[in-house]
Design an enzyme around this catalytic site. Structure first.
Site, PDB file in Angstrom:
ATOM      1  N   GLY A  31       0.816  -1.215   0.000  1.00  0.00           N
ATOM      2  CA  GLY A  31       0.000   0.000   0.000  1.00  0.00           C
ATOM      3  C   GLY A  31       0.847   1.261   0.000  1.00  0.00           C
ATOM      4  N   HIS A  37       4.057   2.354  -7.825  1.00  0.00           N
ATOM      5  CA  HIS A  37       2.995   1.339  -7.786  1.00  0.00           C
ATOM      6  C   HIS A  37       2.086   1.471  -9.006  1.00  0.00           C
ATOM      7  CE1 HIS A  37       3.932   1.794  -3.376  1.00  0.00           C
ATOM      8  NE2 HIS A  37       3.979   0.486  -3.508  1.00  0.00           N
TER       9      HIS A  37
END
Ligand code: PAF
Length: 285
Positions: A31, A37
């Site tokens: 996360g 990402h």
């Protein structure tokens, strides 16, 4: 995009998807999404029909003095970011769902050979935690391929070996390091740096850049290049070197002479934040 919390529901989705003949790409994450990402997710979409992003801050890969408690967690923010990229499923299990009997007694997947060197020296047990959770994710999500950033070069090498050693039919894709405009390798942990520490943190990317230049200029001695890289790091206030090594990209064994398989890896603490960086010494990343 759908958010799935339960490992059982995740596997049921994966079974249906594979039965329909579709390829699944997995992007494992903890996360705190940033540009890297999102790039991994976009790359995954180019490799498969369906993209699963896992979001799990894995307790068993953090040491007792590490940042497990302060690791940033914001599911709503991360979900909004992933939804803007072509992600089908955000798989976000709880620690209880991943380790129902408690994480302390879980069966471990241990990759021998590559895990007690480099980052493994100062983070004992870290890679066992990574390979254990990644193995679980592979079994739950059943991906055809999985994408990992090359910034965590040792992690990528360890996972590659795990997949080969255990005969998993999963392609492991390494995504190039993504850098800020000033060269700092992007990382969730950069958010911990003060402005002054961030300036000092640039020592790592400067070291990588200089090393490539020196190799282009004809330097072939690993010892000399390591010494020069250490000099750059120590020339920046507040930088404490963990290691500077030149290793073979697959075996992670130290090299004395630089060749096409050489990788320069650096880990250093800036204030309380541990930064890592690496570069191949011949090709541009
Ligand atoms: O690189 C990471 O973020 C983690 O080590 C991983 C691969 C998601 C396993 O928890």
């Amino acid at each position: 995009m759908e958010i799935i919390h339960s490992p059982q529901e995740m596997t049921a989705w994966a079974n249906r998807t594979r039965a329909a003949g579709q390829r699944i790409a997995l992007v494992p994450t903890m996360g705190a999404f940033h540009e890297v990402h999102l790039r991994l997710m976009r790359t995954a979409a180019g490799h498969a029909d369906r993209v699963v992003v896992s979001l799990f801050v894995n307790p068993i890969q953090f040491g007792p003095q590490e940042d497990f408690d302060r690791y940033p967690r914001d599911l709503a923010r991360d979900a909004a970011l992933a939804a803007n990229v072509k992600v089908d499923i955000l798989f976000a299990p709880s620690p209880q769902q991943m380790y129902p009997q408690g994480s302390g007694t879980t069966t471990k997947v241990v990759v021998s050979g590559l895990t007690d060197t480099l980052c493994g020296r100062s983070r004992p047990g870290h890679f066992d935690g990574v390979t254990t959770v990644v193995a679980k994710l592979f079994n739950i999500v059943k991906p055809n391929l999985a994408i990992f950033g090359r910034k965590d070069f040792q992690q990528l090498a360890v996972i590659g070996k795990m997949v080969r050693d255990l005969n998993w039919d999963i392609e492991i894709v390494g995504h190039p390091i993504v850098r800020e405009a000033d060269g700092l390798a992007m990382s969730s942990r950069n958010a911990y740096l003060t402005d002054t520490e961030r300036q000092s943190g640039l020592a790592l990317s400067k070291g990588m850049q200089q090393a490539r230049q020196r190799v282009r200029a004809g330097v072939t001695s690993a010892g000399q290049l390591i010494e020069e890289t250490e000099k750059i790091l120590l020339g920046h206030p507040g930088v404490a070197i963990d290691y500077v090594n030149i290793v073979h990209r697959l075996t992670l064994l130290d090299q004395t002479e630089i060749n096409r398989d050489s990788v320069l890896l650096v880990a250093a603490r800036v204030g309380t934040t541990r930064l890592i960086d690496n570069t191949v010494l011949f090709d541009e990343q």
